[in-house]
Design a protein around this motif. Sequence first.
Motif, PDB file in Angstrom:
ATOM      1  N   ASN A  85     -15.077   5.474  -0.587  1.00 28.63           N
ATOM      2  CA  ASN A  85     -15.710   4.230  -1.018  1.00 28.63           C
ATOM      3  C   ASN A  85     -15.271   3.128  -0.049  1.00 28.63           C
ATOM      4  O   ASN A  85     -14.428   2.285  -0.365  1.00 28.63           O
ATOM      5  CB  ASN A  85     -15.320   3.894  -2.454  1.00 28.63           C
ATOM      6  N   THR A  86     -15.855   3.151   1.147  1.00 31.17           N
ATOM      7  CA  THR A  86     -15.395   2.282   2.226  1.00 31.17           C
ATOM      8  C   THR A  86     -15.597   0.813   1.894  1.00 31.17           C
ATOM      9  O   THR A  86     -14.773  -0.031   2.258  1.00 31.17           O
ATOM     10  CB  THR A  86     -16.129   2.625   3.531  1.00 31.17           C
TER      11      THR A  86
ATOM     12  N   SER B 292      -9.617   4.276  -3.253  1.00 29.80           N
ATOM     13  CA  SER B 292     -11.001   4.097  -2.827  1.00 29.80           C
ATOM     14  C   SER B 292     -11.233   4.689  -1.440  1.00 29.80           C
ATOM     15  O   SER B 292     -12.320   5.200  -1.147  1.00 29.80           O
ATOM     16  CB  SER B 292     -11.371   2.611  -2.835  1.00 29.80           C
ATOM     17  N   GLY B 293     -10.210   4.656  -0.587  1.00 29.38           N
ATOM     18  CA  GLY B 293     -10.332   5.291   0.724  1.00 29.38           C
ATOM     19  C   GLY B 293     -10.435   6.796   0.617  1.00 29.38           C
ATOM     20  O   GLY B 293     -11.252   7.425   1.314  1.00 29.38           O
ATOM     21  N   THR B 294      -9.636   7.400  -0.261  1.00 28.86           N
ATOM     22  CA  THR B 294      -9.705   8.851  -0.436  1.00 28.86           C
ATOM     23  C   THR B 294     -11.029   9.279  -1.067  1.00 28.86           C
ATOM     24  O   THR B 294     -11.465  10.409  -0.877  1.00 28.86           O
ATOM     25  CB  THR B 294      -8.544   9.346  -1.319  1.00 28.86           C
TER      26      THR B 294
ATOM     27  N   ALA C 216      -6.802   0.300  -2.908  1.00 27.51           N
ATOM     28  CA  ALA C 216      -7.250   0.485  -1.522  1.00 27.51           C
ATOM     29  C   ALA C 216      -7.083   1.935  -1.093  1.00 27.51           C
ATOM     30  O   ALA C 216      -7.964   2.512  -0.435  1.00 27.51           O
ATOM     31  CB  ALA C 216      -6.481  -0.450  -0.593  1.00 27.51           C
ATOM     32  N   TYR C 217      -5.962   2.551  -1.475  1.00 30.43           N
ATOM     33  CA  TYR C 217      -5.702   3.943  -1.100  1.00 30.43           C
ATOM     34  C   TYR C 217      -6.662   4.893  -1.811  1.00 30.43           C
ATOM     35  O   TYR C 217      -7.274   5.768  -1.177  1.00 30.43           O
ATOM     36  CB  TYR C 217      -4.252   4.300  -1.419  1.00 30.43           C
TER      37      TYR C 217
ATOM     38  N   VAL D 205       0.836  -1.201   0.000  1.00 31.07           N
ATOM     39  CA  VAL D 205       0.000   0.000   0.000  1.00 31.07           C
ATOM     40  C   VAL D 205       0.870   1.251   0.000  1.00 31.07           C
ATOM     41  O   VAL D 205       0.619   2.210  -0.748  1.00 31.07           O
ATOM     42  CB  VAL D 205      -0.962   0.003   1.201  1.00 31.07           C
TER      43      VAL D 205
ATOM     44  N   CYS E 132     -10.758  -4.545  -0.765  1.00 29.75           N
ATOM     45  CA  CYS E 132      -9.326  -4.592  -1.094  1.00 29.75           C
ATOM     46  C   CYS E 132      -8.510  -5.135   0.075  1.00 29.75           C
ATOM     47  O   CYS E 132      -7.585  -5.938  -0.120  1.00 29.75           O
ATOM     48  CB  CYS E 132      -8.827  -3.198  -1.466  1.00 29.75           C
ATOM     49  N   ILE E 133      -8.841  -4.708   1.289  1.00 28.64           N
ATOM     50  CA  ILE E 133      -8.124  -5.192   2.472  1.00 28.64           C
ATOM     51  C   ILE E 133      -8.286  -6.701   2.607  1.00 28.64           C
ATOM     52  O   ILE E 133      -7.319  -7.422   2.916  1.00 28.64           O
ATOM     53  CB  ILE E 133      -8.633  -4.464   3.731  1.00 28.64           C
TER      54      ILE E 133
ATOM     55  N   THR F 272     -12.801  -0.308  -0.223  1.00 30.32           N
ATOM     56  CA  THR F 272     -11.576  -0.325   0.572  1.00 30.32           C
ATOM     57  C   THR F 272     -11.494  -1.599   1.404  1.00 30.32           C
ATOM     58  O   THR F 272     -10.447  -2.256   1.455  1.00 30.32           O
ATOM     59  CB  THR F 272     -11.516   0.904   1.495  1.00 30.32           C
TER      60      THR F 272
END
Length: 259
Positions: free
Chosen positions: A223-224, A218-220, A215-216, A200, A230-231, A227
């Motif tokens: 879009n939880t 979608s977090g910004t 993941a990064y 990441v 992805c995790i 995210t």
Amino acid sequence: MLQVSVFVAFLLLWWGLTASGVVKPLFLPSPRDVVVAFWNANTCQQLESGRPTCGAQNYFLWQHVLASLQRIGIGVGLALVAGVLVGYLMGTVEWIYVAVEPYINFLRALPPLGYIGLLIVWFGIGDTSKIWLLFLAAFSPIVLGTISGVRNTQQNRILAAYTLGANPLSMLWKVIVPSSLPDVLSGIRLAVGFAWTTVVAAEINNGIPGIGGLAYVSGTQLNTALTIACIIVIGIAALLLDAFLKWASKVLVPWQGRA
């Protein structure tokens, strides 16, 4: 059975928290929302304008994972070659060990986010800086694992080989390398795990395609659900990589644990 029960209980607790409204969907989406996000990231959708869009950030999820694996493969592969060579040198030549060991431990102690900015300045935001970051993350565990294996080689084996007329080269290849291989493989296993946890950080800038970059991003974008998807994918991929390395260790060093 116990593991399945714990997993089911975790899902029920997750569903209960989201269904009751105790936690807002922005902070913790429901399991269904995460599954939908995962599905959408692997399929093509029709927009209101009639134009189709596929995957997430124009790539399917498997393409993001493959891009990250390619970067890790190159970075860890280079670290494997350099780390094993440096490790054997440090393990067999005392003055090299004394001179270099503090710097290896210094590198091991540095968090990846501490020098990612410097790598971007040096190599830009392309794949070169990402590969360097993954190389540095994997290098020190491989070196230290190799050193441990060399230094833990039983002295009676070395003395017996010298008694039978072994020269330094045959000593290294026939005694030290087989004896140290389990520790070398353990170092590689740690290096791959550490490199995967660094993905990441490596893909924060211009990391698309890449599962860490997705993941990064979608977090910004808040879009939880994506995210979390992805995790989960990152975690599953890490488990599969570790399982493969454990299997490879058993195949390559079947004598491990024997006297």
